[in-house]
Design an enzyme around this catalytic site. Structure first.
Site, PDB file in Angstrom:
ATOM      1  N   ASP A   8       0.790  -1.248   0.000  1.00  0.00           N
ATOM      2  CA  ASP A   8       0.000   0.000   0.000  1.00  0.00           C
ATOM      3  C   ASP A   8       0.821   1.298   0.000  1.00  0.00           C
ATOM      4  O   ASP A   8       0.513   2.215   0.768  1.00  0.00           O
ATOM      5  CB  ASP A   8      -0.965   0.002   1.199  1.00  0.00           C
ATOM      6  CG  ASP A   8      -1.973  -1.148   1.169  1.00  0.00           C
ATOM      7  OD1 ASP A   8      -1.968  -1.932   0.206  1.00  0.00           O
ATOM      8  OD2 ASP A   8      -2.760  -1.266   2.124  1.00  0.00           O
ATOM      9  N   LYS A 104      -6.976  -4.951  -2.983  1.00  0.00           N
ATOM     10  CA  LYS A 104      -7.707  -5.522  -1.846  1.00  0.00           C
ATOM     11  C   LYS A 104      -8.633  -4.475  -1.255  1.00  0.00           C
ATOM     12  O   LYS A 104      -8.440  -3.283  -1.474  1.00  0.00           O
ATOM     13  CB  LYS A 104      -6.727  -6.040  -0.790  1.00  0.00           C
ATOM     14  CG  LYS A 104      -5.809  -4.960  -0.246  1.00  0.00           C
ATOM     15  CD  LYS A 104      -4.745  -5.535   0.661  1.00  0.00           C
ATOM     16  CE  LYS A 104      -3.891  -4.441   1.259  1.00  0.00           C
ATOM     17  NZ  LYS A 104      -4.623  -3.511   2.127  1.00  0.00           N
ATOM     18  N   CYS A 149      -1.832  -2.927   7.763  1.00  0.00           N
ATOM     19  CA  CYS A 149      -1.754  -3.841   6.619  1.00  0.00           C
ATOM     20  C   CYS A 149      -0.454  -4.644   6.571  1.00  0.00           C
ATOM     21  O   CYS A 149      -0.468  -5.811   6.166  1.00  0.00           O
ATOM     22  CB  CYS A 149      -2.013  -3.081   5.330  1.00  0.00           C
ATOM     23  SG  CYS A 149      -3.733  -2.502   5.230  1.00  0.00           S
TER      24      CYS A 149
END
Ligand code: VGL
Ligand code: ZN
Length: 196
Positions: A8, A104, A149
């Protein structure tokens, strides 16, 4: 085979973004350099529909508060990484010549911190199968955010039987109410190697 997983590194998690992580962009040179040293490279991209249930304005509650969801407690976030927006794009300095890019968090009703499972911790993204098909046995995790994450991905990697390492110098944390300390303790307890 060793894989680098880059979590990310998107504009919304970098300074100036909707859910900025302090120093988020500082991880980029280290990640770009690391990409040449691995047999396989994976980038993930948080990729939410505009009405995603993890958004505080959708839930009608305060950002950073926690609400119960069918799959467990869920932290509410400022809206971020909406599909197709500039905030959801990779930071422009990040190398994107990866083997695979995994998106995601696309389903409205469930968040997905981990690259391996949605937040019910059972619905698979398919990344484990991809890595196994490539012969990968060890993964190194980098990116944003350490305590969400990255940590959830590292814990799942270890649970799935991959040798998991987190390069802490290539990560930055949100650190909400002690979340970084908790994530570090959980990763250590799960046998994740923390280096950097
Ligand atoms: C993340 C909160 C919400 C992350 C994504 O990438 O760590 N954190 N969505
Ligand atoms: Zn998100």
């Amino acid at each position: 085979m060793d894989a680098l997983i880059v979590i990310d590194v998107q504009n919304d998690f970098c300074p100036g973004g909707a859910l900025a992580v302090t120093g988020g962009d500082r991880v980029i040179p280290r990640i770009n350099a690391a990409m040449d040293r691995f047999d396989a490279t994976v980038l993930t991209q948080d990729w939410h529909p505009q009405d995603h249930s993890s958004f505080a304005d959708v839930a009608g509650a305060a950002p950073f508060s926690t609400v119960p969801m069918p799959y467990g407690p869920q932290t509410l976030w400022p809206r971020h990484c909406v599909q197709g927006t500039a905030g959801a794009a990779f930071h422009p300095d990040l190398r994107t010549d990866a083997d695979i890019i995994l998106r995601k968090g696309m389903r409205v009703g469930i968040d997905s911190y981990s690259a391996f499972f949605e937040n019910d911790r059972t619905t698979a993204t398919g990344l484990a199968g991809y890595l196994r098909d490539r012969g990968v046995t060890a993964v190194t995790l980098t990116g944003l955010a350490t305590d969400y994450c990255v940590a959830w991905s590292a814990l799942d990697a270890a649970r799935l039987g991959f040798a998991a390492t987190v390069d802490m110098a290539a990560c930055r944390a949100i650190d909400l109410d002690g979340s970084l300390d908790r994530a570090v303790a959980e990763m250590r307890a799960a046998g994740v190697t923390l280096e950097g």
